[in-house]
Write a protein that holds these residues in place. Structure first.
Motif, PDB file in Angstrom:
ATOM      1  N   ASN A  39       0.844  -1.142  -0.115  1.00  9.90           N
ATOM      2  CA  ASN A  39      -0.129  -0.089  -0.153  1.00  9.90           C
ATOM      3  C   ASN A  39       0.968   0.737  -0.385  1.00  9.90           C
ATOM      4  O   ASN A  39       0.050   2.091  -0.159  1.00  9.90           O
ATOM      5  CB  ASN A  39      -0.925   0.193   1.140  1.00  9.90           C
ATOM      6  CG  ASN A  39      -1.930  -1.303   1.123  1.00  9.90           C
ATOM      7  OD1 ASN A  39      -2.550  -1.663   0.159  1.00  9.90           O
ATOM      8  ND2 ASN A  39      -2.662  -1.938   2.481  1.00  9.90           N
ATOM      9  N   TYR A  40       2.014   0.896  -0.075  1.00 11.85           N
ATOM     10  CA  TYR A  40       2.902   2.477   0.002  1.00 11.85           C
ATOM     11  C   TYR A  40       2.820   3.372  -0.928  1.00 11.85           C
ATOM     12  O   TYR A  40       2.946   3.808  -0.680  1.00 11.85           O
ATOM     13  CB  TYR A  40       4.417   1.798   0.703  1.00 11.85           C
ATOM     14  CG  TYR A  40       5.126   2.941   1.268  1.00 11.85           C
ATOM     15  CD1 TYR A  40       4.656   3.823   2.004  1.00 11.85           C
ATOM     16  CD2 TYR A  40       6.253   3.081   0.719  1.00 11.85           C
ATOM     17  CE1 TYR A  40       5.612   4.960   2.042  1.00 11.85           C
ATOM     18  CE2 TYR A  40       7.723   4.115   1.156  1.00 11.85           C
ATOM     19  CZ  TYR A  40       7.020   5.234   2.026  1.00 11.85           C
ATOM     20  OH  TYR A  40       7.678   6.307   2.189  1.00 11.85           O
ATOM     21  N   ARG A  41       3.073   1.891  -2.063  1.00 13.11           N
ATOM     22  CA  ARG A  41       2.876   2.902  -3.583  1.00 13.11           C
ATOM     23  C   ARG A  41       2.096   3.857  -3.493  1.00 13.11           C
ATOM     24  O   ARG A  41       1.877   4.856  -4.608  1.00 13.11           O
ATOM     25  CB  ARG A  41       2.858   1.462  -4.520  1.00 13.11           C
ATOM     26  CG  ARG A  41       1.627   0.484  -4.932  1.00 13.11           C
ATOM     27  CD  ARG A  41       1.507  -0.200  -5.638  1.00 13.11           C
ATOM     28  NE  ARG A  41       2.963  -1.501  -4.741  1.00 13.11           N
ATOM     29  CZ  ARG A  41       3.800  -1.887  -5.670  1.00 13.11           C
ATOM     30  NH1 ARG A  41       3.691  -1.159  -6.530  1.00 13.11           N
ATOM     31  NH2 ARG A  41       4.368  -2.879  -5.214  1.00 13.11           N
ATOM     32  N   TRP A  42       0.491   3.227  -2.674  1.00 12.69           N
ATOM     33  CA  TRP A  42      -0.615   4.751  -3.238  1.00 12.69           C
ATOM     34  C   TRP A  42       0.028   5.676  -2.160  1.00 12.69           C
ATOM     35  O   TRP A  42      -0.302   7.584  -2.632  1.00 12.69           O
ATOM     36  CB  TRP A  42      -1.674   4.064  -1.964  1.00 12.69           C
ATOM     37  CG  TRP A  42      -1.838   2.479  -3.350  1.00 12.69           C
ATOM     38  CD1 TRP A  42      -2.031   2.233  -2.551  1.00 12.69           C
ATOM     39  CD2 TRP A  42      -2.345   2.678  -4.884  1.00 12.69           C
ATOM     40  NE1 TRP A  42      -2.535   1.057  -3.745  1.00 12.69           N
ATOM     41  CE2 TRP A  42      -2.729   1.372  -5.555  1.00 12.69           C
ATOM     42  CE3 TRP A  42      -2.886   3.556  -5.975  1.00 12.69           C
ATOM     43  CZ2 TRP A  42      -3.642   0.966  -6.413  1.00 12.69           C
ATOM     44  CZ3 TRP A  42      -2.860   2.871  -6.548  1.00 12.69           C
ATOM     45  CH2 TRP A  42      -3.563   1.889  -7.318  1.00 12.69           C
ATOM     46  N   LEU A  43       0.897   6.266  -0.971  1.00 15.25           N
ATOM     47  CA  LEU A  43       1.060   7.389  -0.184  1.00 15.25           C
ATOM     48  C   LEU A  43       2.397   7.270  -1.525  1.00 15.25           C
ATOM     49  O   LEU A  43       2.487   8.406  -1.589  1.00 15.25           O
ATOM     50  CB  LEU A  43       1.944   6.411   0.165  1.00 15.25           C
ATOM     51  CG  LEU A  43       2.161   7.840   1.986  1.00 15.25           C
ATOM     52  CD1 LEU A  43       0.742   9.176   1.905  1.00 15.25           C
ATOM     53  CD2 LEU A  43       2.913   7.666   2.532  1.00 15.25           C
ATOM     54  N   LEU A  44       3.376   6.950  -1.489  1.00 13.39           N
ATOM     55  CA  LEU A  44       4.445   7.628  -3.053  1.00 13.39           C
ATOM     56  C   LEU A  44       3.263   8.245  -4.268  1.00 13.39           C
ATOM     57  O   LEU A  44       4.482   8.947  -4.586  1.00 13.39           O
ATOM     58  CB  LEU A  44       4.999   6.791  -3.369  1.00 13.39           C
ATOM     59  CG  LEU A  44       6.298   5.853  -2.350  1.00 13.39           C
ATOM     60  CD1 LEU A  44       7.384   4.658  -2.716  1.00 13.39           C
ATOM     61  CD2 LEU A  44       6.895   6.900  -1.741  1.00 13.39           C
ATOM     62  N   LEU A  45       2.241   7.462  -4.907  1.00 15.19           N
ATOM     63  CA  LEU A  45       1.412   8.358  -5.803  1.00 15.19           C
ATOM     64  C   LEU A  45       1.358   9.897  -5.277  1.00 15.19           C
ATOM     65  O   LEU A  45       1.484  10.438  -5.789  1.00 15.19           O
ATOM     66  CB  LEU A  45       0.432   7.401  -6.242  1.00 15.19           C
ATOM     67  CG  LEU A  45      -0.433   7.488  -7.670  1.00 15.19           C
ATOM     68  CD1 LEU A  45       0.074   8.248  -8.902  1.00 15.19           C
ATOM     69  CD2 LEU A  45      -1.929   7.137  -7.255  1.00 15.19           C
ATOM     70  N   ILE A 128      -5.780   1.084   2.864  1.00 17.13           N
ATOM     71  CA  ILE A 128      -6.711   1.702   1.819  1.00 17.13           C
ATOM     72  C   ILE A 128      -7.983   1.331   2.362  1.00 17.13           C
ATOM     73  O   ILE A 128      -8.431  -0.162   2.891  1.00 17.13           O
ATOM     74  CB  ILE A 128      -6.671   1.036   0.758  1.00 17.13           C
ATOM     75  CG1 ILE A 128      -4.985   1.428   0.513  1.00 17.13           C
ATOM     76  CG2 ILE A 128      -7.128   0.828  -0.467  1.00 17.13           C
ATOM     77  CD1 ILE A 128      -4.888   2.379  -0.648  1.00 17.13           C
ATOM     78  N   PRO A 129      -9.333   2.012   2.144  1.00 14.17           N
ATOM     79  CA  PRO A 129      -8.748   3.821   1.971  1.00 14.17           C
ATOM     80  C   PRO A 129      -8.938   4.569   2.858  1.00 14.17           C
ATOM     81  O   PRO A 129      -8.412   5.731   2.546  1.00 14.17           O
ATOM     82  CB  PRO A 129     -10.505   3.743   1.710  1.00 14.17           C
ATOM     83  CG  PRO A 129     -11.408   3.204   2.078  1.00 14.17           C
ATOM     84  CD  PRO A 129     -10.935   1.335   2.703  1.00 14.17           C
ATOM     85  N   TYR A 130      -8.632   3.983   4.076  1.00  6.82           N
ATOM     86  CA  TYR A 130      -8.801   4.983   5.021  1.00  6.82           C
ATOM     87  C   TYR A 130      -7.709   5.945   5.625  1.00  6.82           C
ATOM     88  O   TYR A 130      -7.123   7.164   5.940  1.00  6.82           O
ATOM     89  CB  TYR A 130      -9.052   4.077   6.812  1.00  6.82           C
ATOM     90  CG  TYR A 130     -10.965   3.412   6.701  1.00  6.82           C
ATOM     91  CD1 TYR A 130     -11.504   4.389   6.553  1.00  6.82           C
ATOM     92  CD2 TYR A 130     -10.756   2.230   6.786  1.00  6.82           C
ATOM     93  CE1 TYR A 130     -13.157   3.494   6.665  1.00  6.82           C
ATOM     94  CE2 TYR A 130     -11.429   1.418   6.260  1.00  6.82           C
ATOM     95  CZ  TYR A 130     -13.091   1.887   6.544  1.00  6.82           C
ATOM     96  OH  TYR A 130     -13.617   1.082   6.261  1.00  6.82           O
ATOM     97  N   GLY A 131      -6.868   5.299   5.894  1.00  6.73           N
ATOM     98  CA  GLY A 131      -4.893   5.984   5.813  1.00  6.73           C
ATOM     99  C   GLY A 131      -5.027   6.901   4.936  1.00  6.73           C
ATOM    100  O   GLY A 131      -4.598   8.085   4.740  1.00  6.73           O
ATOM    101  N   LEU A 132      -5.530   6.704   3.705  1.00  6.38           N
ATOM    102  CA  LEU A 132      -5.449   7.379   2.302  1.00  6.38           C
ATOM    103  C   LEU A 132      -5.765   8.943   2.959  1.00  6.38           C
ATOM    104  O   LEU A 132      -5.181   9.479   1.965  1.00  6.38           O
ATOM    105  CB  LEU A 132      -4.869   6.740   1.342  1.00  6.38           C
ATOM    106  CG  LEU A 132      -4.794   7.619   0.177  1.00  6.38           C
ATOM    107  CD1 LEU A 132      -3.280   8.171  -0.121  1.00  6.38           C
ATOM    108  CD2 LEU A 132      -4.905   6.675  -1.697  1.00  6.38           C
ATOM    109  N   LEU A 133      -6.938   8.639   3.040  1.00 10.84           N
ATOM    110  CA  LEU A 133      -7.940   9.738   2.791  1.00 10.84           C
ATOM    111  C   LEU A 133      -7.771  10.404   4.248  1.00 10.84           C
ATOM    112  O   LEU A 133      -7.526  11.808   3.788  1.00 10.84           O
ATOM    113  CB  LEU A 133      -9.451   9.388   3.372  1.00 10.84           C
ATOM    114  CG  LEU A 133     -10.122   8.006   1.875  1.00 10.84           C
ATOM    115  CD1 LEU A 133     -11.476   7.627   2.396  1.00 10.84           C
ATOM    116  CD2 LEU A 133     -10.321   9.613   0.955  1.00 10.84           C
TER     117      LEU A 133
END
Length: 344
Positions: A39-45, A128-133
């Motif tokens: 999931n770290y890739r989504w934070l990097l994105l 995903i999704p809570y942390g990213l939001l």
């Protein structure tokens, strides 16, 4: 408006580099099969998208910093939003807000690395999704906080613009009343102008200092955990965490030098009364634009697999270039040979 070549060229060059490096960075994180970024890739994105957005803001709303006697001023130095309007004044405040948002981005990275070591199961289940939001709203909080202070408290009214009129006209050949400005006036003004200026600067200072302390403390806890004997990880995973931590340290150093230190120096130079010269004006406004370019470069450099892919990509481009020249040379030789045969 008359500005230096650095104010005109450097943000555009950095923006160009940002739009080269960040798409490459996105490709690397989604093409990777060795690091298991999860999931770290989504934070990097999100990080890469923010970088490119920040570069767009740098190019569309370029700024200059100028201190005069007891005042600190920031103003739009060119582009489509140079002339004064309430909308353009708000855009200037939002542009300044991107500086504060970089701290939110860093907090998210440090918090993720911290949770990987201390709460990995919960992180895997809920990021995903809570942390990213939460990350997105946290960054919007930083952006909104800076925008509010820069628009409502430090935004230049007519009194503060008149105070800056002479130096702005002499140096930049423009009337201060006709441009969008943020002015913190510490003395020689009305009580309300001074009070609002000090309130805005102190608010931004508290948030900035607290932000640096937060990622410094979290970074210290991560390093201590990585060096402890209680960490149950494979050697490969631990090595990856070390690599990412080194990249994060460099990521935190970059805004400290190109954002935190220059802005603090420019804010408090009129209060201290110590003139730092033109250097602080360049670093406070020009070097800020290097952040969206240098930050992903730091990650690419410190992650060996990313670095190796970039090196191989560069070698392939060089090889293709040489092959193209050789092919062009052979075609030219064939044409010359046919022409000679026709003449004979």
């Amino acid at each position: 408006m008359r500005t230096s070549w650095a104010h005109y060229c450097v943000p555009k060059f950095n923006g160009f580099c940002s739009f080269l490096v960040n798409p490459l960075f996105i490709y690397l994180i989604f093409d990777d099969t060795k690091l298991m970024l999860g999931n770290y890739r989504w934070l990097l994105l999100f990080f890469a998208i923010f970088n490119m957005t920040c570069s767009v803001a740098d190019m569309l709303v370029p700024v200059c910093v100028h201190n005069y006697r007891h005042a600190h001023a920031v103003f739009i130095s060119g582009g489509p939003f140079e002339n004064y309007s309430e909308l353009n004044q708000l855009l200037l405040a939002v542009r300044c807000g991107f500086i504060g948002t970089t701290y939110g981005i860093l907090h998210a990275h440090f918090a993720y690395r911290f949770l990987v070591l201390f709460r990995n199961k919960q992180l895997s289940n809920y990021f995903i999704p809570y942390g990213l939001l939460i990350t997105i709203f946290y960054c919007l909080f930083h952006l909104s906080f800076w925008t509010i202070t820069c628009y409502f408290y430090i935004g230049a009214d007519l009194e503060r613009k008149i105070y800056m009129q002479d130096p702005i006209m002499d140096i930049y050949d423009v009337e201060s009343a006709k441009i969008n400005m943020i002015v913190a006036l510490y003395k020689d003004g009305s009580e309300i102008a001074i009070r609002k200026s000090i309130t805005g600067i102190i608010a931004n200072t508290i948030l900035s200092v607290a932000s640096v302390l937060i990622y410094t403390i979290i970074g210290f806890l991560i390093i201590r955990k990585l060096r402890s004997n209680t960490l149950l990880m494979s050697k490969k995973t631990k090595r990856l965490q070390d690599q990412l931590m080194r990249a994060l340290i460099v990521q935190s150093v970059i805004p400290s030098f190109v954002s935190f230190a220059p802005t603090m120096a420019s804010w408090y130079e009129p209060i201290i009364g110590f003139h730092l010269g033109r250097a602080v004006y360049y670093t406070a406004s020009v070097l800020v634009s290097t952040f969206p370019f240098f930050d992903p470069t730091a990650i690419i450099f410190f992650i060996p697999s990313f670095r190796a892919k970039c090196i191989n990509f560069g070698k392939n481009l060089i090889t293709l270039g040489k092959a193209g020249k050789k092919s062009k040379g052979n075609n030219t030789a064939q044409v010359i040979s046919r022409n000679r045969l026709q003449l004979s």
